[in-house]
Scaffold this active site. Structure first.
Site, PDB file in Angstrom:
ATOM      1  N   MET A   1      16.023  -3.245   3.232  1.00  0.00           N
ATOM      2  CA  MET A   1      14.688  -2.696   3.029  1.00  0.00           C
ATOM      3  C   MET A   1      14.739  -1.625   1.935  1.00  0.00           C
ATOM      4  O   MET A   1      15.679  -0.849   1.853  1.00  0.00           O
ATOM      5  CB  MET A   1      14.166  -2.077   4.322  1.00  0.00           C
ATOM      6  CG  MET A   1      14.111  -3.046   5.500  1.00  0.00           C
ATOM      7  SD  MET A   1      12.971  -4.406   5.241  1.00  0.00           S
ATOM      8  CE  MET A   1      11.440  -3.499   5.133  1.00  0.00           C
ATOM      9  N   GLY A   2      13.707  -1.610   1.092  1.00  0.00           N
ATOM     10  CA  GLY A   2      13.542  -0.520   0.147  1.00  0.00           C
ATOM     11  C   GLY A   2      14.316  -0.630  -1.143  1.00  0.00           C
ATOM     12  O   GLY A   2      14.388   0.353  -1.887  1.00  0.00           O
ATOM     13  N   GLU A   3      14.877  -1.783  -1.450  1.00  0.00           N
ATOM     14  CA  GLU A   3      15.685  -1.903  -2.666  1.00  0.00           C
ATOM     15  C   GLU A   3      15.064  -2.808  -3.732  1.00  0.00           C
ATOM     16  O   GLU A   3      15.657  -2.997  -4.793  1.00  0.00           O
ATOM     17  CB  GLU A   3      17.080  -2.433  -2.327  1.00  0.00           C
ATOM     18  CG  GLU A   3      17.941  -1.468  -1.548  1.00  0.00           C
ATOM     19  CD  GLU A   3      19.401  -1.864  -1.551  1.00  0.00           C
ATOM     20  OE1 GLU A   3      20.232  -1.076  -2.025  1.00  0.00           O
ATOM     21  OE2 GLU A   3      19.707  -2.986  -1.078  1.00  0.00           O
TER      22      GLU A   3
ATOM     23  N   GLU B   1       0.818  -1.205   0.000  1.00  0.00           N
ATOM     24  CA  GLU B   1       0.000   0.000   0.000  1.00  0.00           C
ATOM     25  C   GLU B   1       0.855   1.260   0.000  1.00  0.00           C
ATOM     26  O   GLU B   1       0.494   2.271  -0.609  1.00  0.00           O
ATOM     27  CB  GLU B   1      -0.926   0.002   1.216  1.00  0.00           C
ATOM     28  CG  GLU B   1      -1.982  -1.084   1.219  1.00  0.00           C
ATOM     29  CD  GLU B   1      -1.458  -2.431   1.697  1.00  0.00           C
ATOM     30  OE1 GLU B   1      -2.206  -3.417   1.654  1.00  0.00           O
ATOM     31  OE2 GLU B   1      -0.273  -2.502   2.117  1.00  0.00           O
TER      32      GLU B   1
ATOM     33  N   PRO C   1      13.134 -12.232   0.580  1.00  0.00           N
ATOM     34  CA  PRO C   1      11.972 -12.640   1.384  1.00  0.00           C
ATOM     35  C   PRO C   1      11.035 -11.463   1.646  1.00  0.00           C
ATOM     36  O   PRO C   1      11.488 -10.323   1.796  1.00  0.00           O
ATOM     37  CB  PRO C   1      12.599 -13.143   2.692  1.00  0.00           C
ATOM     38  CG  PRO C   1      14.014 -13.486   2.331  1.00  0.00           C
ATOM     39  CD  PRO C   1      14.402 -12.482   1.284  1.00  0.00           C
ATOM     40  N   ARG C   2       9.757 -11.734   1.678  1.00  0.00           N
ATOM     41  CA  ARG C   2       8.763 -10.684   1.881  1.00  0.00           C
ATOM     42  C   ARG C   2       8.893 -10.041   3.246  1.00  0.00           C
ATOM     43  O   ARG C   2       8.736  -8.827   3.394  1.00  0.00           O
ATOM     44  CB  ARG C   2       7.355 -11.283   1.715  1.00  0.00           C
ATOM     45  CG  ARG C   2       6.211 -10.285   1.931  1.00  0.00           C
ATOM     46  CD  ARG C   2       6.180  -9.258   0.844  1.00  0.00           C
ATOM     47  NE  ARG C   2       5.029  -8.360   0.980  1.00  0.00           N
ATOM     48  CZ  ARG C   2       4.783  -7.361   0.150  1.00  0.00           C
ATOM     49  NH1 ARG C   2       5.589  -7.124  -0.866  1.00  0.00           N
ATOM     50  NH2 ARG C   2       3.729  -6.584   0.329  1.00  0.00           N
TER      51      ARG C   2
ATOM     52  N   GLU D   1       5.413  -3.268 -10.742  1.00  0.00           N
ATOM     53  CA  GLU D   1       6.773  -2.715 -10.709  1.00  0.00           C
ATOM     54  C   GLU D   1       7.719  -3.429 -11.664  1.00  0.00           C
ATOM     55  O   GLU D   1       8.432  -2.762 -12.434  1.00  0.00           O
ATOM     56  CB  GLU D   1       7.322  -2.728  -9.278  1.00  0.00           C
ATOM     57  CG  GLU D   1       6.674  -1.716  -8.348  1.00  0.00           C
ATOM     58  CD  GLU D   1       5.378  -2.194  -7.737  1.00  0.00           C
ATOM     59  OE1 GLU D   1       4.769  -1.443  -6.954  1.00  0.00           O
ATOM     60  OE2 GLU D   1       4.956  -3.328  -8.061  1.00  0.00           O
TER      61      GLU D   1
END
Length: 430
Positions: free
Chosen positions: A316-318, A65, A275-276, A345
């Site tokens: 995170m964030g890549e 989200e 991994p999620r 994406e």
């Protein structure tokens, strides 16, 4: 009276759950440092916003989200620079995405629990003039108190799957009453909209926009960084890169089984597993090492050697960057009954796509990609390995699949403009 008693019962049940939620938060904190460092914000104890400041509150849940909200938040910053944007999430991963993308340009805190005491304190401290809820976060008390305080609510990029429809119908009168308190539902597709109507949403409150994730744009610096990483990781084009993104428990094992099969034909293939959930990073690293693969952790920023097999995406964030640095992408949450994760994406990058069959959360996007020939569906490790090998073998077919996916992404832009027209109506009137 019956609806009032239902809401009382719902609220009472939530209060009973609070100790369990706090224990769960504490447990996850043991596995992921800082996960519960701002737990008090879930009870409405957030920094007070100056009473003279106009506020728009955008509520997300987690990473999905938050990413969907990125083009919306940037457009709001551009169009309403005088408004403070309060962006809330309910997960640590979502929080990290907000911080990494927007830094201090938005006011970010965790969303309050759907409890009267928490919500009233939160609304008093941030005093929003508009609330935008992303996708499917329909919390009865949140909507009730916004309605009581005359704060308009917009559900943006709204989804309502058949599975969710069945769940909401179990509380049909309660759900209908809640939906009638929402000012606008801007749904992604007509079937999402019809499901909202079937639950009692008044037709005049519904707008169909498409998915605003298609309006995500690739910045030049991200393209350059992805290109640089691909050159480095591929040994300047000497090896191909297979990305397994947002994997869930059980999927990593399937991916590794497929990788073992693929390596018989393409021994130099580099596998990237992301991994999620961050609490699974160590677990997946151990799983890879136990199969005698040479694993490099992205968090270590080590140089990838030619004999390294797997890069673990433990940062995170890549992920958006990784989509642009690979040759083939498998999107997880689809070989287990989780409904899949966003396919948009990687499609924007024009990456050949593979998914499992569980795609009920993204049925329309997956349908568009299937019709265009921009995605392949696998059922298990054998079919995954076969698809990857076929794509690696045929360069022209790989380019065709990626190009088809990219055309789907390009041709479905425009949802953000439709959403902004609805938002503008409420902002101007306030």
């Amino acid at each position: 009276m019956a609806l009032y008693m239902l809401r009382i019962f719902y609220t009472f049940f939530l209060y009973i759950l609070i100790p369990l939620l706090l224990i769960r938060t504490f447990w996850r904190t043991l596995r992921v440092p800082h996960h519960g460092s701002r737990w008090y914000q879930r009870f409405g104890f957030v920094p007070i916003v100056d009473s003279g400041q106009k506020v728009i509150w955008i509520h997300c849940v987690s990473v999905g989200e938050t990413l969907a909200a990125v083009p919306l938040i940037k457009k709001l910053q551009e169009r309403y620079p005088d408004r403070l944007l309060v962006v809330t999430t309910t997960t640590f991963t979502g929080s990290e995405r907000v911080r990494s993308i927007f830094s201090n340009s938005v006011y970010h805190v965790y969303a309050p629990y759907d409890l009267p005491s928490s919500l009233k304190l939160f609304l008093k401290r941030i005093h929003p003039s508009l609330v935008i809820i992303m996708e499917t976060e329909l919390w009865p008390n949140l909507i009730h108190y916004c309605n009581n305080f005359d704060i308009p609510v917009i559900v943006a990029n709204a989804r309502m799957s058949k599975k969710s429809l069945v769940g909401y119908k179990k509380f049909a009168r309660f759900t209908e009453h809640m939906l009638k308190q929402i000012n606008h539902v801007v749904a992604q597709y007509s079937d999402d909209g019809q499901n909202f109507l079937d639950l009692g949403l008044p037709e005049l409150q519904l707008v169909i926009s498409g998915n605003i994730k298609f309006d995500t744009s690739l910045k030049n610096d991200m393209i350059a960084e992805a290109t640089s990483l691909k050159t480095e990781w591929s040994g300047e084009g000497k090896r191909k890169i297979f990305l397994a993104a947002s994997t869930h428990f059980g999927e990593d094992k399937i991916v590794l089984e497929a990788y073992e099969k693929i390596k018989k034909f393409y021994p130099n293939l580099l596998l990237i597993i992301v991994p999620r959930h961050p609490e699974r990073f160590s677990e997946v690293a151990k799983l890879c090492s136990n199969q005698n693969y040479s694993v490099v952790k992205r968090s270590h920023r080590s140089k990838i050697k030619t004999d390294d097999n797997i890069l673990l995406g433990d940062t995170m964030g890549e992920l958006m960057l990784f989509y642009g640095a690979c040759d083939i992408t498998f999107v997880g949450g689809s070989l287990v009954p989780a409904g899949g994760h966003s396919l948009i994406e990687p499609a924007i990058w024009g990456t050949p796509l593979i998914s499992g069959p569980s795609l009920y959360n993204f049925s329309n996007v997956s349908r568009l990609l299937k019709e265009a020939g921009g995605i392949n569906i696998c059922q298990d490790s054998s079919s995954m390995a076969k698809i990857v090998c076929e794509i690696l073998k045929d360069t022209s077919e790989s380019e065709r699949i990626g190009h088809a996916a990219k055309l789907v992404a390009i041709s479905n832009r425009g949802a953000l403009d439709k959403l902004m027209k609805v938002i503008d109506l409420e902002v101007v009137s306030r």
